[in-house]
Design a protein around this motif. Structure first.
Motif, PDB file in Angstrom:
ATOM      1  N   ALA A 103       0.830  -1.208   0.000  1.00  0.00           N
ATOM      2  CA  ALA A 103       0.000   0.000   0.000  1.00  0.00           C
ATOM      3  C   ALA A 103       0.864   1.257   0.000  1.00  0.00           C
ATOM      4  O   ALA A 103       0.547   2.248  -0.678  1.00  0.00           O
ATOM      5  CB  ALA A 103      -0.932   0.002   1.210  1.00  0.00           C
ATOM      6  N   ASN A 104       1.960   1.223   0.743  1.00  0.00           N
ATOM      7  CA  ASN A 104       2.849   2.383   0.783  1.00  0.00           C
ATOM      8  C   ASN A 104       3.616   2.559  -0.519  1.00  0.00           C
ATOM      9  O   ASN A 104       3.932   3.687  -0.902  1.00  0.00           O
ATOM     10  CB  ASN A 104       3.814   2.276   1.966  1.00  0.00           C
ATOM     11  CG  ASN A 104       3.220   2.810   3.243  1.00  0.00           C
ATOM     12  OD1 ASN A 104       3.335   3.997   3.554  1.00  0.00           O
ATOM     13  ND2 ASN A 104       2.558   1.943   3.984  1.00  0.00           N
ATOM     14  N   VAL A 105       3.918   1.458  -1.201  1.00  0.00           N
ATOM     15  CA  VAL A 105       4.532   1.576  -2.523  1.00  0.00           C
ATOM     16  C   VAL A 105       3.567   2.278  -3.472  1.00  0.00           C
ATOM     17  O   VAL A 105       3.961   3.127  -4.276  1.00  0.00           O
ATOM     18  CB  VAL A 105       4.919   0.185  -3.072  1.00  0.00           C
ATOM     19  CG1 VAL A 105       5.347   0.287  -4.534  1.00  0.00           C
ATOM     20  CG2 VAL A 105       6.048  -0.398  -2.241  1.00  0.00           C
ATOM     21  N   GLY A 106       2.279   1.941  -3.364  1.00  0.00           N
ATOM     22  CA  GLY A 106       1.272   2.623  -4.175  1.00  0.00           C
ATOM     23  C   GLY A 106       1.189   4.101  -3.851  1.00  0.00           C
ATOM     24  O   GLY A 106       1.114   4.946  -4.759  1.00  0.00           O
ATOM     25  N   MET A 107       1.218   4.438  -2.559  1.00  0.00           N
ATOM     26  CA  MET A 107       1.172   5.852  -2.163  1.00  0.00           C
ATOM     27  C   MET A 107       2.448   6.578  -2.576  1.00  0.00           C
ATOM     28  O   MET A 107       2.411   7.774  -2.895  1.00  0.00           O
ATOM     29  CB  MET A 107       0.944   5.966  -0.656  1.00  0.00           C
ATOM     30  CG  MET A 107      -0.457   5.565  -0.230  1.00  0.00           C
ATOM     31  SD  MET A 107      -0.801   5.849   1.523  1.00  0.00           S
ATOM     32  CE  MET A 107       0.102   4.490   2.270  1.00  0.00           C
ATOM     33  N   LEU A 108       3.578   5.848  -2.563  1.00  0.00           N
ATOM     34  CA  LEU A 108       4.832   6.435  -3.018  1.00  0.00           C
ATOM     35  C   LEU A 108       4.748   6.793  -4.501  1.00  0.00           C
ATOM     36  O   LEU A 108       5.192   7.864  -4.924  1.00  0.00           O
ATOM     37  CB  LEU A 108       5.977   5.446  -2.777  1.00  0.00           C
ATOM     38  CG  LEU A 108       7.355   5.851  -3.281  1.00  0.00           C
ATOM     39  CD1 LEU A 108       7.845   7.101  -2.579  1.00  0.00           C
ATOM     40  CD2 LEU A 108       8.347   4.699  -3.070  1.00  0.00           C
ATOM     41  N   THR A 109       4.156   5.903  -5.284  1.00  0.00           N
ATOM     42  CA  THR A 109       3.962   6.173  -6.709  1.00  0.00           C
ATOM     43  C   THR A 109       3.060   7.383  -6.918  1.00  0.00           C
ATOM     44  O   THR A 109       3.335   8.246  -7.757  1.00  0.00           O
ATOM     45  CB  THR A 109       3.347   4.943  -7.403  1.00  0.00           C
ATOM     46  OG1 THR A 109       4.188   3.804  -7.176  1.00  0.00           O
ATOM     47  CG2 THR A 109       3.207   5.172  -8.895  1.00  0.00           C
ATOM     48  N   ALA A 110       1.986   7.449  -6.132  1.00  0.00           N
ATOM     49  CA  ALA A 110       1.066   8.583  -6.255  1.00  0.00           C
ATOM     50  C   ALA A 110       1.740   9.887  -5.852  1.00  0.00           C
ATOM     51  O   ALA A 110       1.493  10.942  -6.460  1.00  0.00           O
ATOM     52  CB  ALA A 110      -0.172   8.341  -5.390  1.00  0.00           C
ATOM     53  N   GLY A 111       2.597   9.824  -4.825  1.00  0.00           N
ATOM     54  CA  GLY A 111       3.237  11.035  -4.339  1.00  0.00           C
ATOM     55  C   GLY A 111       4.400  11.511  -5.186  1.00  0.00           C
ATOM     56  O   GLY A 111       4.896  12.628  -4.981  1.00  0.00           O
ATOM     57  N   THR A 112       4.847  10.695  -6.119  1.00  0.00           N
ATOM     58  CA  THR A 112       5.966  11.090  -6.972  1.00  0.00           C
ATOM     59  C   THR A 112       5.540  11.201  -8.442  1.00  0.00           C
ATOM     60  O   THR A 112       5.472  12.283  -8.992  1.00  0.00           O
ATOM     61  CB  THR A 112       7.113  10.072  -6.828  1.00  0.00           C
ATOM     62  OG1 THR A 112       6.607   8.738  -7.062  1.00  0.00           O
ATOM     63  CG2 THR A 112       7.726  10.134  -5.448  1.00  0.00           C
ATOM     64  N   MET A 113       5.227  10.064  -9.048  1.00  0.00           N
ATOM     65  CA  MET A 113       4.909  10.059 -10.473  1.00  0.00           C
ATOM     66  C   MET A 113       3.659  10.867 -10.793  1.00  0.00           C
ATOM     67  O   MET A 113       3.672  11.730 -11.695  1.00  0.00           O
ATOM     68  CB  MET A 113       4.729   8.618 -10.963  1.00  0.00           C
ATOM     69  CG  MET A 113       4.478   8.519 -12.474  1.00  0.00           C
ATOM     70  SD  MET A 113       4.281   6.812 -13.020  1.00  0.00           S
ATOM     71  CE  MET A 113       2.662   6.434 -12.333  1.00  0.00           C
ATOM     72  N   LEU A 114       2.576  10.624 -10.053  1.00  0.00           N
ATOM     73  CA  LEU A 114       1.340  11.340 -10.348  1.00  0.00           C
ATOM     74  C   LEU A 114       1.465  12.829 -10.053  1.00  0.00           C
ATOM     75  O   LEU A 114       0.945  13.664 -10.797  1.00  0.00           O
ATOM     76  CB  LEU A 114       0.177  10.730  -9.549  1.00  0.00           C
ATOM     77  CG  LEU A 114      -0.248   9.314  -9.967  1.00  0.00           C
ATOM     78  CD1 LEU A 114      -1.412   8.838  -9.115  1.00  0.00           C
ATOM     79  CD2 LEU A 114      -0.646   9.288 -11.442  1.00  0.00           C
ATOM     80  N   VAL A 115       2.146  13.164  -8.958  1.00  0.00           N
ATOM     81  CA  VAL A 115       2.357  14.584  -8.648  1.00  0.00           C
ATOM     82  C   VAL A 115       3.178  15.257  -9.747  1.00  0.00           C
ATOM     83  O   VAL A 115       2.909  16.400 -10.139  1.00  0.00           O
ATOM     84  CB  VAL A 115       3.042  14.743  -7.278  1.00  0.00           C
ATOM     85  CG1 VAL A 115       3.517  16.184  -7.080  1.00  0.00           C
ATOM     86  CG2 VAL A 115       2.089  14.351  -6.160  1.00  0.00           C
ATOM     87  N   TRP A 116       4.174  14.534 -10.299  1.00  0.00           N
ATOM     88  CA  TRP A 116       4.993  15.114 -11.366  1.00  0.00           C
ATOM     89  C   TRP A 116       4.135  15.389 -12.597  1.00  0.00           C
ATOM     90  O   TRP A 116       4.252  16.457 -13.212  1.00  0.00           O
ATOM     91  CB  TRP A 116       6.130  14.158 -11.728  1.00  0.00           C
ATOM     92  CG  TRP A 116       7.095  14.748 -12.719  1.00  0.00           C
ATOM     93  CD1 TRP A 116       8.223  15.478 -12.435  1.00  0.00           C
ATOM     94  CD2 TRP A 116       7.004  14.682 -14.155  1.00  0.00           C
ATOM     95  NE1 TRP A 116       8.846  15.872 -13.592  1.00  0.00           N
ATOM     96  CE2 TRP A 116       8.116  15.403 -14.670  1.00  0.00           C
ATOM     97  CE3 TRP A 116       6.106  14.096 -15.035  1.00  0.00           C
ATOM     98  CZ2 TRP A 116       8.341  15.541 -16.039  1.00  0.00           C
ATOM     99  CZ3 TRP A 116       6.329  14.238 -16.408  1.00  0.00           C
ATOM    100  CH2 TRP A 116       7.441  14.951 -16.896  1.00  0.00           C
ATOM    101  N   PHE A 117       3.278  14.434 -12.966  1.00  0.00           N
ATOM    102  CA  PHE A 117       2.400  14.641 -14.123  1.00  0.00           C
ATOM    103  C   PHE A 117       1.438  15.807 -13.892  1.00  0.00           C
ATOM    104  O   PHE A 117       1.163  16.593 -14.805  1.00  0.00           O
ATOM    105  CB  PHE A 117       1.609  13.364 -14.432  1.00  0.00           C
ATOM    106  CG  PHE A 117       2.400  12.335 -15.184  1.00  0.00           C
ATOM    107  CD1 PHE A 117       2.947  12.629 -16.428  1.00  0.00           C
ATOM    108  CD2 PHE A 117       2.596  11.060 -14.662  1.00  0.00           C
ATOM    109  CE1 PHE A 117       3.681  11.675 -17.133  1.00  0.00           C
ATOM    110  CE2 PHE A 117       3.328  10.117 -15.354  1.00  0.00           C
ATOM    111  CZ  PHE A 117       3.877  10.419 -16.587  1.00  0.00           C
ATOM    112  N   GLU A 118       0.923  15.908 -12.678  1.00  0.00           N
ATOM    113  CA  GLU A 118      -0.016  16.996 -12.386  1.00  0.00           C
ATOM    114  C   GLU A 118       0.673  18.351 -12.431  1.00  0.00           C
ATOM    115  O   GLU A 118       0.084  19.345 -12.871  1.00  0.00           O
ATOM    116  CB  GLU A 118      -0.666  16.755 -11.019  1.00  0.00           C
ATOM    117  CG  GLU A 118      -1.649  15.596 -11.018  1.00  0.00           C
ATOM    118  CD  GLU A 118      -2.045  15.139  -9.633  1.00  0.00           C
ATOM    119  OE1 GLU A 118      -2.907  14.258  -9.520  1.00  0.00           O
ATOM    120  OE2 GLU A 118      -1.473  15.660  -8.641  1.00  0.00           O
ATOM    121  N   ASP A 119       1.938  18.405 -11.986  1.00  0.00           N
ATOM    122  CA  ASP A 119       2.675  19.671 -11.982  1.00  0.00           C
ATOM    123  C   ASP A 119       3.213  20.046 -13.362  1.00  0.00           C
ATOM    124  O   ASP A 119       3.282  21.232 -13.711  1.00  0.00           O
ATOM    125  CB  ASP A 119       3.835  19.605 -10.989  1.00  0.00           C
ATOM    126  CG  ASP A 119       3.367  19.734  -9.550  1.00  0.00           C
ATOM    127  OD1 ASP A 119       2.173  20.042  -9.349  1.00  0.00           O
ATOM    128  OD2 ASP A 119       4.185  19.515  -8.630  1.00  0.00           O
TER     129      ASP A 119
END
Length: 462
Positions: A103-119
């Motif tokens: 679950a934390n690996v999933g949150m890590l992905t959301a906090g890095t990759m997805l945040v980068w795409f959004e920014d």
């Protein structure tokens, strides 16, 4: 439960699609502010679409997590000894650890990759990517459902609790027998009352007044009304809930401190230089909590592969640490430690408490309440976040009275987050002391062995 998980994931997918549409379609979002200092506010219909997506996601995520956590341990072989042998306990404890690591690996992905795409690309693209991940998960779960071990529903936990309370209200004025074996229990024999048979629980003296719901009267034998007579096991299920609630509340208070990683720590991150690798990369403030997610995954791996085997050898027992011992690892740093060190402390505490709480609630909850009880953990997170927001609002209002800048001014450099962290330390210390007292005096659930005397008495009632 596989069907329930697919349903909740479908709801979450619908929520993500709605949010993606809200961030992408011009008609569903307000126009960009551009260089203007004035931003056009969202219309009522745009707000409705956005918040509909948010609440659908919350409903789907809450339901999916509660169902999947209880669904996983059910796949383990429980036929020998009801799952109470040491090997099965070890496998279940390991499952909860790896579940949280993934679950934390999933949150890590959301906090890095997805945040980068959004920014760097767009919010709509980031949300859409997340929605596609959830959709794939729904398809995979539905396709693999026949592979799983599906247990039939064990009854409604809420109905059983209400039955005990109603039966107790009918017999509140009766006197309890000195011998608990005179109370009604279903030992698997067919009786006129036909109560559902699940696991039988050993009688305890705590909250003994509730035992009145299991007193057998002549009227009970005549009409067989389940709302007037409950089994000892049903009463014990209610007692278990009463024991779990105080421990659950201490977990909610713990998350006041834990949620700082997603709130005040991020605010601090906006005032720091996020460039790393000599300026080659820049870490957004929203991604700072990813350090904690990464540390959690590392801690869980080390715990399962190194700490647990070493502790078993040193302590000379199969179970290295009990769930209550794991849950007792709580941070008292309050965010004062600087840089990545505080994320390290928070990660160690978060991993220990989460794994301990999930295992504790699953193991101690009645058979009919396992899905609901494991959901306590996520409800504790929600309550902790709510308490934190109310605490911040109260502190900001009080400290800004009489014209003072307060602890949370617009410019954090003029505030006192350090004072707020000291307040968090004090709250956490008191909460930890309460938790230790509760854990030391906790009465664990025990399955009852058949009592020949009680069985003979109940066969007479059949």
């Amino acid at each position: 439960m596989a069907l329930s998980a697919s349903l909740t994931d479908t709801i979450r997918t619908q929520g993500m699609v709605t949010i993606t549409a809200s961030a992408t379609l011009p008609s569903l979002r307000p126009p960009s502010c551009g260089q203007s200092a004035y931003c056009v506010p969202a219309t009522l219909s745009q707000k409705l679409v956005f918040f509909t997506g948010i609440y659908l996601c919350a409903l789907g995520i809450g339901g999916a997590k509660a169902v999947l956590i209880a669904f996983g341990p059910e796949q383990l072989d429980d036929d020998d000894g009801g799952g109470k042998n040491e090997r099965v306990r070890e496998r279940k404890a390991s499952y909860f650890s790896w579940y949280y690591a993934v679950a934390n690996v999933g949150m890590l992905t959301a906090g890095t990759m997805l945040v980068w795409f959004e920014d760097n690309v767009s919010w709509g693209f980031g949300y859409g990517l997340c929605a596609s991940f959830v959709a794939v998960a729904v398809v995979v779960l539905a396709a693999t459902a026949p592979m799983y071990r599906i247990l039939p529903p064990a009854g409604s936990p809420l109905k059983s609790v209400i039955q005990v309370l109603v039966a107790f209200s009918h017999k509140a004025k009766l006197t309890l027998p000195d011998d608990p074996t005179e109370l009604y229990e279903d030992d698997g024999v067919k009786n006129s009352l036909q109560h559902p048979v699940h696991e039988r629980l050993e009688h305890t003296n705590q909250f003994r007044c509730l035992d009145k719901a299991a007193i057998v009267s002549d009227e009970d034998l005549e009409d067989g009304d389940r709302w007037r007579l409950c089994t000892v096991s049903q009463v014990e299920e209610v007692k278990i809930l009463l024991r779990l609630i105080p421990i659950w509340l201490t977990s909610a208070v713990y998350f006041i401190a834990n949620t700082q990683a997603q709130t005040t720590f991020v605010q601090q991150g906006t005032k720091t230089d996020g460039r790393i690798a000599r300026g080659a990369l820049s870490v957004p403030a929203a991604s700072l909590s990813s350090f904690q997610m990464a540390f959690v995954a590392v801690f869980v791996t080390l715990y399962n592969r190194a700490v647990v085997p070493a502790a078993r050898r040193c302590l000379g027992r199969a179970v290295a640490f009990t769930p209550l011992q794991l849950s007792g690892v709580r941070p008292r740093d309050g965010g004062r430690r600087g840089g990545r060190g505080r994320y390290l402390v928070m990660a160690a505490s978060d991993a220990s408490l989460t794994v301990g709480q999930l295992e504790f609630f699953y193991d101690q909850s009645p058979e009919t309440m396992r899905s609901a009880s494991t959901a306590f953990y996520f409800l504790a997170i929600s309550l902790g976040n709510l308490l934190n927001s109310q605490l911040v609002t109260l502190v900001a209002k009080v400290t800004a009275a009489w014209g003072n800048a307060g602890w949370f001014p617009l410019d954090l450099d003029d505030g006192h987050l350090d004072y707020f962290f000291l307040l968090i330390v004090a709250i956490t210390a008191v909460n930890f002391a309460v938790y230790v007292a509760l854990a030391k005096n906790y009465t664990p659930k025990k399955l009852a062995a058949k009592n020949p005397k009680a069985l003979s008495r109940r066969q007479e009632l059949a």
